[in-house]
Enzyme design. Sequence first.
Site: not given
Ligand code: NAD
Ligand code: TYD
Length: 350
Positions: A131-133, A156, A160
């Site tokens: 992630t970019d975070e 988080y 990562k």
């Molecule tokens: P998500 O939470 O929707 O999905 C995570 C998946 O991992 C789930 O299906 C869960 O069952 C599985 N999982 C969790 N713990 C596990 C374990 N111990 N063993 C096997 N499987 C397990 O997450 P997402 O949003 O799809 O993110 C996927 C990846 O991309 C993550 O690594 C996240 O850090 C990265 N990412 C997410 C975003 C975003 O905006 N969602 C952005 C950048 C990077």
């Molecule tokens: P989120 O979807 O949790 O992603 P991330 O924190 O990983 O960027 O949140 C996106 C933005 O929205 C973040 O600045 C937090 C804000 N947010 C709210 O204002 N209300 C909410 O209920 C949630 C879940 C997030």
Amino acid sequence: MKNLLITGGAGFIGSHVVRLFVNKYSNYKIINLDLLTYAGNLENIKDIENADNYKFVKGDICDAEFILELFQKENITDVIHLAAESHVDRSISDPFSFVKTNVFGTVTLLNAAAKCWKKNLSNHIFYHVSTDEVYGSLGEEGFFLESTPYDPQSPYSASKASSDHFVRAWANTYNLQVKISNCSNNYGPNQFPEKLLPLMINNIKNNKPLPVYGQGENIRDWLFVVDHARAIDDIFHMGNIGETYNVGGFNEWKNIDIVKLLCTLMDKKLGRPEGESAKLITYVTDRAGHDHRYAIDASKIKNELGWEPSLQFEEGMKKTVDWYLEHPNWLEHVTSGQYKDYYKKTYLVK
Ligand code: NAD
Ligand code: TYD
């Protein structure tokens, strides 16, 4: 021929990656490993569950013995690792599960890969999706580059960042061929409604308050999930070994503006008078340590691999809203049970 292990393929982004690879690469065997936590849902990939080149395995990336056996039994040749705990608010209330899954789980996979592939490391790729975070929080100016020093601010992002460091350590120490990508906020179908956009869509639909943290001034860069899956495909196949690629949408929004846009779109979709849903906006206590701004400079992947987002943001948002409104059963299933407890704990104590 590859036996490609994709972890976390029942989650939001993973399900789109699994679908793309199963449909595009009929000569690969795709093994989707997922523990099916609250965030994992086999309904996300129902359309490909019977494909000949696909297999689902339920299991934990932290279980070292099981992971080693899986690598041997399925003769895993490559890994795309997405499984993780992924929600910042949960990492604040339960940091240890983030350390366990994101750090320990990643090291468990790295260890199995290095052991099983050691005879011929150059034939195998371990691709870690991050992630970019990890880069921390920006002020009003500037962008995250691949060379930006890590400065994670939440449990988080710290977990990562740690996992990214372990991936690089395995490349340096055990000569594992690794790739890493750091992507901005994804949106689209199948995202669990704890994250901003699906939570707001669900609440607008049900006429519930829209909890905006702080003043809603925080800024995120948004990318449609299918475009992230396309980037993962390009990096896996064309990215250079040992390199990092930043992936982003060139699309920054303040939270309050994105919530207002969503309200406008949904008023139209639901046949409500203009401005009706926006009345639900409620400013709530800010998230602890809330990162102000994320912004990605994605020129490396654009210049080197020719990748760029394919979808305009408004079009992606319309698709997303349509998907949630057309899948009430999906929303109903994932928001029953545990979700209700989580929602109460997170929003009623704030
Ligand atoms: P998500 O939470 O929707 O999905 C995570 C998946 O991992 C789930 O299906 C869960 O069952 C599985 N999982 C969790 N713990 C596990 C374990 N111990 N063993 C096997 N499987 C397990 O997450 P997402 O949003 O799809 O993110 C996927 C990846 O991309 C993550 O690594 C996240 O850090 C990265 N990412 C997410 C975003 C975003 O905006 N969602 C952005 C950048 C990077
Ligand atoms: P989120 O979807 O949790 O992603 P991330 O924190 O990983 O960027 O949140 C996106 C933005 O929205 C973040 O600045 C937090 C804000 N947010 C709210 O204002 N209300 C909410 O209920 C949630 C879940 C997030």
